[in-house]
Write a protein that holds these residues in place. Structure first.
Motif, PDB file in Angstrom:
ATOM      1  N   SER A  21       0.815  -1.214   0.000  1.00 16.02           N
ATOM      2  CA  SER A  21       0.000   0.000   0.000  1.00 16.02           C
ATOM      3  C   SER A  21       0.848   1.264   0.000  1.00 16.02           C
ATOM      4  CB  SER A  21      -0.925  -0.001   1.229  1.00 16.02           C
ATOM      5  OG  SER A  21      -0.161  -0.002   2.423  1.00 16.02           O
ATOM      6  N   ALA A  23       2.235   4.125  -1.388  1.00 16.47           N
ATOM      7  CA  ALA A  23       2.004   4.853  -2.627  1.00 16.47           C
ATOM      8  C   ALA A  23       3.301   5.355  -3.242  1.00 16.47           C
ATOM      9  CB  ALA A  23       1.058   6.031  -2.367  1.00 16.47           C
ATOM     10  N   ARG A  26       5.025   2.490  -5.043  1.00 17.00           N
ATOM     11  CA  ARG A  26       4.318   2.116  -6.268  1.00 17.00           C
ATOM     12  C   ARG A  26       4.503   3.158  -7.362  1.00 17.00           C
ATOM     13  NH1 ARG A  26      -0.986   2.152  -5.234  1.00 17.00           N
ATOM     14  NH2 ARG A  26      -0.910   2.593  -3.007  1.00 17.00           N
ATOM     15  N   ALA A  30       6.215   2.286 -10.960  1.00 15.78           N
ATOM     16  CA  ALA A  30       5.515   2.591 -12.209  1.00 15.78           C
ATOM     17  C   ALA A  30       6.323   3.545 -13.071  1.00 15.78           C
ATOM     18  CB  ALA A  30       4.145   3.189 -11.897  1.00 15.78           C
ATOM     19  N   ASP A  46       0.018  11.429 -15.438  1.00 18.33           N
ATOM     20  CA  ASP A  46      -1.253  10.705 -15.322  1.00 18.33           C
ATOM     21  C   ASP A  46      -1.061   9.219 -15.591  1.00 18.33           C
ATOM     22  OD1 ASP A  46      -2.634  12.980 -14.683  1.00 18.33           O
ATOM     23  OD2 ASP A  46      -3.312  13.382 -16.737  1.00 18.33           O
ATOM     24  N   ARG A  50      -1.817   6.274 -12.882  1.00 16.11           N
ATOM     25  CA  ARG A  50      -2.733   5.164 -13.181  1.00 16.11           C
ATOM     26  C   ARG A  50      -2.042   3.817 -13.027  1.00 16.11           C
ATOM     27  NH1 ARG A  50      -4.305   8.480 -17.502  1.00 16.11           N
ATOM     28  NH2 ARG A  50      -3.005   7.246 -18.934  1.00 16.11           N
ATOM     29  N   ALA A  51      -0.831   3.705 -13.558  1.00 15.30           N
ATOM     30  CA  ALA A  51      -0.102   2.430 -13.465  1.00 15.30           C
ATOM     31  C   ALA A  51       0.213   2.074 -12.017  1.00 15.30           C
ATOM     32  CB  ALA A  51       1.186   2.504 -14.278  1.00 15.30           C
ATOM     33  N   ALA A  52       0.398   3.099 -11.190  1.00 10.97           N
ATOM     34  CA  ALA A  52       0.708   2.862  -9.776  1.00 10.97           C
ATOM     35  C   ALA A  52      -0.537   2.556  -8.961  1.00 10.97           C
ATOM     36  CB  ALA A  52       1.418   4.080  -9.192  1.00 10.97           C
ATOM     37  N   GLY A  53      -1.706   2.810  -9.541  1.00 12.63           N
ATOM     38  CA  GLY A  53      -2.934   2.622  -8.788  1.00 12.63           C
ATOM     39  C   GLY A  53      -3.027   3.582  -7.628  1.00 12.63           C
ATOM     40  N   ALA A  54      -2.493   4.777  -7.842  1.00  4.40           N
ATOM     41  CA  ALA A  54      -2.458   5.779  -6.772  1.00  4.40           C
ATOM     42  C   ALA A  54      -3.295   6.987  -7.158  1.00  4.40           C
ATOM     43  CB  ALA A  54      -1.014   6.218  -6.518  1.00  4.40           C
ATOM     44  N   ALA A  55      -3.597   7.792  -6.179  1.00  5.38           N
ATOM     45  CA  ALA A  55      -4.316   9.039  -6.434  1.00  5.38           C
ATOM     46  C   ALA A  55      -3.320  10.109  -6.859  1.00  5.38           C
ATOM     47  CB  ALA A  55      -5.043   9.481  -5.181  1.00  5.38           C
ATOM     48  N   ARG A  56      -3.765  11.009  -7.723  1.00  9.72           N
ATOM     49  CA  ARG A  56      -2.863  12.068  -8.178  1.00  9.72           C
ATOM     50  C   ARG A  56      -2.363  12.900  -7.004  1.00  9.72           C
ATOM     51  NH1 ARG A  56      -1.737  14.202 -13.193  1.00  9.72           N
ATOM     52  NH2 ARG A  56      -0.917  16.333 -13.199  1.00  9.72           N
TER      53      ARG A  56
END
Length: 237
Positions: A21, A23, A26, A30, A46, A50-56
């Motif tokens: 988890s 971030a 990740r 990515a 962006d 997205r590839a990291a599955g994280a919030a901007r």
């Protein structure tokens, strides 16, 4: 070393101690994967988020800019790549010569691995215009670390064969050029055997730089012949 092990130099891998988890971790993974495959300019924030599955928002929490993220991702890769290369080299032989030559066997397995896209640091440096760019600085540090490791092996080789320290330092710089040259040729040509060509060149280089043993005996002379002064002087060298 198997191709899967060689590919470890390419594939982004999280530290075992990192939480899934995390971030920041990740985002680094990515960024490294996307930039290595497609380049810095072609990879947007962006896409990384997205590839990291994280919030901007998490991106701005950890990094002040895309350049800062790229530099951090490359620094992370430097640690892993150097560890992989040093360990692979040291397993290749017990003598400095066999380890130096073995470097190209390690590289060949990397070249033949899936996902090889050349040297991430040369690639990144080629996309930065300023020599003071943080990304260029990481690339420069990586090459300095690689040169230092090669230099250690060259110094050990020089001690074994009785070569001068200046010869060892020059050899290290030339060896780095062979390594980077092999990487570049393998990338452009798609031929993993570029490493073997560099290996052969390295063998010739070591043979050429090794001091020649003193030759006290020359070609056989006619019995009773007395050598002239020039021949006698050469024999004493």
């Amino acid at each position: 070393m198997s191709n899967n092990t060689s590919a470890a130099a390419d594939a982004p891998q999280a530290s075992p101690a990192a939480s899934p988890s995390d971030a920041r971790e990740r985002l680094l993974e990515a960024a490294e994967a996307l930039i290595y495959a497609g380049g810095i300019h072609a990879t947007g924030v962006d896409a990384i988020v997205r590839a990291a599955g994280a919030a901007r928002k998490s991106f701005y929490t950890w990094f002040e800019s895309k350049d800062a993220l790229v530099a951090a991702a490359l620094a992370r890769r430097d640690e892993r790549w150097m560890r992989w290369f040093v360990e692979g080299t040291m397993r290749r032989g017990r003598t400095p010569r066999t380890r130096l030559i073995g470097m190209f066997d390690v590289l060949r397995e990397w070249f033949a691995s899936e996902g090889f896209h050349g040297c991430a640091f040369l690639n990144a440096a080629g996309e930065t215009a300023s020599p003071d760019d943080p990304v260029r600085e990481v690339a420069r540090l990586h090459k300095a670390r690689l040169l230092a490791f090669v230099g250690e092996q060259c110094a050990a080789w020089a001690e074994v064969v009785g070569a001068d320290r200046r010869v060892a330092a020059r050899l290290a710089r030339q060896w780095l050029i062979l390594i980077d040259g092999a990487i570049g040729v393998a990338l452009v040509s798609g031929e993993a055997d570029a490493a073997l060509d560099a290996r052969a060149a390295g063998q010739h280089l070591l043979d050429a730089l090794a001091p020649r043993p003193a030759r006290l005996a020359r070609a056989p002379r006619t019995r009773g012949a007395v050598p002239n002064k020039r021949e006698a002087a050469r024999a004493r060298r």
